[in-house]
Write a protein that holds these residues in place. Structure first.
Motif, PDB file in Angstrom:
ATOM      1  N   PRO A 192      -9.056  -3.801  15.491  1.00 23.74           N
ATOM      2  CA  PRO A 192      -8.086  -4.506  16.343  1.00 23.74           C
ATOM      3  C   PRO A 192      -8.359  -6.005  16.431  1.00 23.74           C
ATOM      4  N   GLU A 193      -9.631  -6.393  16.472  1.00 20.77           N
ATOM      5  CA  GLU A 193      -9.950  -7.823  16.541  1.00 20.77           C
ATOM      6  C   GLU A 193      -9.563  -8.519  15.250  1.00 20.77           C
ATOM      7  N   GLU A 194      -9.778  -7.878  14.108  1.00 24.24           N
ATOM      8  CA  GLU A 194      -9.397  -8.482  12.829  1.00 24.24           C
ATOM      9  C   GLU A 194      -7.881  -8.578  12.696  1.00 24.24           C
ATOM     10  N   ILE A 195      -7.171  -7.573  13.170  1.00 18.87           N
ATOM     11  CA  ILE A 195      -5.708  -7.622  13.129  1.00 18.87           C
ATOM     12  C   ILE A 195      -5.184  -8.747  14.011  1.00 18.87           C
ATOM     13  N   ALA A 196      -5.815  -8.962  15.160  1.00 18.71           N
ATOM     14  CA  ALA A 196      -5.404 -10.063  16.039  1.00 18.71           C
ATOM     15  C   ALA A 196      -5.628 -11.409  15.369  1.00 18.71           C
ATOM     16  N   LEU A 210       7.720  -5.734  13.226  1.00 19.97           N
ATOM     17  CA  LEU A 210       6.360  -6.220  12.980  1.00 19.97           C
ATOM     18  C   LEU A 210       5.275  -5.214  13.347  1.00 19.97           C
ATOM     19  N   PRO A 211       5.467  -4.331  14.348  1.00 19.73           N
ATOM     20  CA  PRO A 211       4.436  -3.317  14.583  1.00 19.73           C
ATOM     21  C   PRO A 211       4.140  -2.443  13.361  1.00 19.73           C
ATOM     22  N   LEU A 229       0.137  -0.755   9.343  1.00 20.92           N
ATOM     23  CA  LEU A 229      -0.299  -0.796   7.949  1.00 20.92           C
ATOM     24  C   LEU A 229      -1.753  -1.234   7.825  1.00 20.92           C
ATOM     25  N   LEU A 230      -2.191  -2.129   8.708  1.00 20.31           N
ATOM     26  CA  LEU A 230      -3.533  -2.700   8.618  1.00 20.31           C
ATOM     27  C   LEU A 230      -4.590  -1.880   9.340  1.00 20.31           C
ATOM     28  N   ARG A 231      -4.159  -0.976  10.207  1.00 16.55           N
ATOM     29  CA  ARG A 231      -5.121  -0.264  11.053  1.00 16.55           C
ATOM     30  C   ARG A 231      -6.100   0.596  10.271  1.00 16.55           C
ATOM     31  N   GLY A 280      13.642  -2.015  -1.855  1.00 20.92           N
ATOM     32  CA  GLY A 280      13.074  -0.677  -1.711  1.00 20.92           C
ATOM     33  C   GLY A 280      11.606  -0.582  -2.071  1.00 20.92           C
ATOM     34  N   ILE A 281      10.892  -1.700  -2.156  1.00 20.56           N
ATOM     35  CA  ILE A 281       9.506  -1.658  -2.632  1.00 20.56           C
ATOM     36  C   ILE A 281       8.527  -1.103  -1.611  1.00 20.56           C
ATOM     37  N   GLY A 282       8.931  -0.975  -0.355  1.00 24.65           N
ATOM     38  CA  GLY A 282       8.015  -0.477   0.664  1.00 24.65           C
ATOM     39  C   GLY A 282       7.064  -1.550   1.169  1.00 24.65           C
ATOM     40  N   LEU A 283       6.069  -1.125   1.931  1.00 25.30           N
ATOM     41  CA  LEU A 283       5.176  -2.061   2.604  1.00 25.30           C
ATOM     42  C   LEU A 283       3.834  -2.251   1.892  1.00 25.30           C
ATOM     43  N   ASP A 284       3.515  -1.392   0.958  1.00 27.04           N
ATOM     44  CA  ASP A 284       2.191  -1.479   0.332  1.00 27.04           C
ATOM     45  C   ASP A 284       1.922  -2.827  -0.340  1.00 27.04           C
ATOM     46  N   PRO A 285       2.906  -3.468  -0.995  1.00 24.55           N
ATOM     47  CA  PRO A 285       2.604  -4.789  -1.581  1.00 24.55           C
ATOM     48  C   PRO A 285       2.157  -5.825  -0.555  1.00 24.55           C
ATOM     49  N   ILE A 286       2.635  -5.726   0.679  1.00 28.70           N
ATOM     50  CA  ILE A 286       2.169  -6.648   1.723  1.00 28.70           C
ATOM     51  C   ILE A 286       0.668  -6.492   1.891  1.00 28.70           C
ATOM     52  N   ARG A 287       0.245  -5.258   1.990  1.00 28.90           N
ATOM     53  CA  ARG A 287      -1.184  -4.969   2.147  1.00 28.90           C
ATOM     54  C   ARG A 287      -1.976  -5.466   0.940  1.00 28.90           C
ATOM     55  N   ARG A 288      -1.450  -5.328  -0.267  1.00 26.27           N
ATOM     56  CA  ARG A 288      -2.176  -5.753  -1.460  1.00 26.27           C
ATOM     57  C   ARG A 288      -2.393  -7.267  -1.464  1.00 26.27           C
ATOM     58  N   HIS A 289      -1.384  -8.034  -1.067  1.00 24.08           N
ATOM     59  CA  HIS A 289      -1.548  -9.492  -1.009  1.00 24.08           C
ATOM     60  C   HIS A 289      -2.552  -9.891   0.072  1.00 24.08           C
ATOM     61  N   ILE A 290      -2.470  -9.258   1.231  1.00 25.66           N
ATOM     62  CA  ILE A 290      -3.429  -9.549   2.300  1.00 25.66           C
ATOM     63  C   ILE A 290      -4.844  -9.243   1.826  1.00 25.66           C
ATOM     64  N   ASP A 291      -5.029  -8.062   1.254  1.00 26.52           N
ATOM     65  CA  ASP A 291      -6.368  -7.654   0.824  1.00 26.52           C
ATOM     66  C   ASP A 291      -6.929  -8.598  -0.228  1.00 26.52           C
ATOM     67  N   HIS A 292      -6.096  -9.062  -1.144  1.00 29.53           N
ATOM     68  CA  HIS A 292      -6.611  -9.975  -2.181  1.00 29.53           C
ATOM     69  C   HIS A 292      -7.103 -11.271  -1.551  1.00 29.53           C
ATOM     70  N   ILE A 293      -6.339 -11.822  -0.621  1.00 28.08           N
ATOM     71  CA  ILE A 293      -6.765 -13.062   0.034  1.00 28.08           C
ATOM     72  C   ILE A 293      -8.036 -12.831   0.832  1.00 28.08           C
ATOM     73  N   VAL A 294      -8.093 -11.730   1.562  1.00 33.13           N
ATOM     74  CA  VAL A 294      -9.299 -11.418   2.351  1.00 33.13           C
ATOM     75  C   VAL A 294     -10.513 -11.301   1.438  1.00 33.13           C
ATOM     76  N   ASN A 295     -10.363 -10.593   0.340  1.00 27.29           N
ATOM     77  CA  ASN A 295     -11.491 -10.408  -0.574  1.00 27.29           C
ATOM     78  C   ASN A 295     -11.879 -11.698  -1.277  1.00 27.29           C
ATOM     79  N   ARG A 296     -10.920 -12.581  -1.478  1.00 26.96           N
ATOM     80  CA  ARG A 296     -11.187 -13.823  -2.206  1.00 26.96           C
ATOM     81  C   ARG A 296     -11.759 -14.911  -1.303  1.00 26.96           C
ATOM     82  N   ILE A 297     -11.138 -15.136  -0.129  1.00 21.82           N
ATOM     83  CA  ILE A 297     -11.561 -16.281   0.702  1.00 21.82           C
ATOM     84  C   ILE A 297     -11.814 -15.912   2.163  1.00 21.82           C
ATOM     85  N   GLY A 298     -11.578 -14.659   2.531  1.00 20.72           N
ATOM     86  CA  GLY A 298     -11.933 -14.237   3.871  1.00 20.72           C
ATOM     87  C   GLY A 298     -10.740 -14.057   4.796  1.00 20.72           C
TER      88      GLY A 298
END
Length: 348
Positions: free
Chosen positions: A327-331, A314-315, A320-322, A271-289
């Protein structure tokens, strides 16, 4: 999204890890091919679910279940070599029969050009992957045989030691720093994988083994289905220093949708929802791109959030990322980063 919508008209995904072959082999052994093609009520991934969600393909893991008789002996691999090779052959045969009998629906991919062609033609782009190399002996003969049969990606260990390395145990809160590094046989395995252009998967490997491979391998460092210690301090996740090494090598982290690995509290809570997915993605993006993060779902291998029933949803990750990604970054996250890393690893 209608499953008849052409894949390339959507945001197509390539996934770094699923355990669907194990599910098919375990629960639908006599009808595995039909179960994948026509779909089943249970499970995260089959062809109808993939088409509904825009999943164009992924690394299809062959995982041999541990032998209960060996579970309590830390000196033994989790399964003996001979039965592991037998079970591996049976799971790989499912993939080979799918490619032979349903060529319009699934393609066994040996190169990135194969994956791109499968995406364009509406075929599921399947890459044969091994999770835990217990079926390979120190002579590495089975590695060469499996490579000839289509193997293109390999994780030396699951979360248990074998003759090659030490897998990280499931622990929270914890880092991946458990146990020693590669064995001499593990060094030979890494060198052979480099020579064969087989991608080496660092997920499930302990930290000492990670750094040994970072020193030895001439390929990008890839963790196909791992998250970040900074967000969720689970032993299966990656430290910032590991992320830095992956980024410096031109490698990639596949985001694992397992609730226990996403959750900052380390609890397997669907039941944790989708926000933790975004948090992990954002940390990696901010750390290494952004070029160094993609999807590594672990479909059919773990408990995922209730908000994601499986590949058909998956949509929701795209949505979540939009808010903050173009769109190019999501691809790039969805499939282009995987194509880049596989092309660099496979030599063309």
């Amino acid at each position: 999204m209608d499953q008849n919508t052409p894949l390339m008209a959507r945001t197509p995904y390539f996934d770094g890890h699923n355990d669907t072959l194990l599910r098919l082999w375990t629960h639908h052994r006599a009808t595995a091919e039909q179960a994948f093609i026509h779909g089943t009520p249970e499970g995260h991934l089959d062809l109808p679910k993939a088409r509904l969600g825009g999943l164009g393909g992924g690394l299809c893991a062959i995982f041999v279940m541990p032998d209960p008789a060996r579970r309590d002996d830390p000196g033994l691999p989790r399964v003996a070599e001979a039965p592991a090779l037998r079970d591996t052959a049976q799971m790989l045969a499912i993939l080979l029969r799918l490619a032979r009998d349903y060529p319009q629906d699934l393609r066994l991919c040996l190169a990135v050009q194969d994956i791109e062609a499968a995406f364009a033609n509406g075929q599921f782009a399947a890459v044969a992957h091994i999770e835990g190399a217990e079926m390979i002996g120190p002579d590495l003969d089975a590695l060469y045989m499996l490579h000839a049969a289509g193997l293109r990606s390999l994780g030396p260990v699951w979360s248990h030691p074998n003759i090659f390395a030490h897998g990280v145990p499931f622990a929270f809160p914890s880092t991946p720093d458990h146990g020693p590094g590669l064995t001499p046989a593990g060094v030979d395995l890494v060198r052979a994988c480099n020579e064969l252009w087989v991608m080496i998967d660092l997920s499930h490997l302990n930290e000492a083994g990670f750094w040994d491979i970072a020193r030895l391998s001439n390929a990008p460092l890839v963790a196909t289905h791992s998250n970040t210690i900074a967000v969720a301090p689970h032993s299966r996740n990656l430290t910032d220093c590991q992320l830095d090494a992956i980024g410096a090598s031109g490698g990639l982290v596949g985001i694992n949708l397992g609730a226990g690995f996403l959750n900052p509290a380390g609890i397997r809570d669907a039941g944790i929802g989708l926000d933790p997915i975004r948090r992990h993605i954002d940390h990696i993006v901010n750390r290494i791109g952004l070029d160094h993060v993609a999807l590594g779902s672990d479909f059919d291998g773990t408990l995922i959030p209730d908000d994601l029933r499986g590949a058909q949803d998956l949509p929701k990750i795209t949505a979540l990322l939009r808010a903050d990604y173009t769109p190019e970054e999501i691809a790039r996250f969805a499939h282009r980063n995987w194509f880049r890393v596989l092309r660099a690893t496979w030599g063309g």
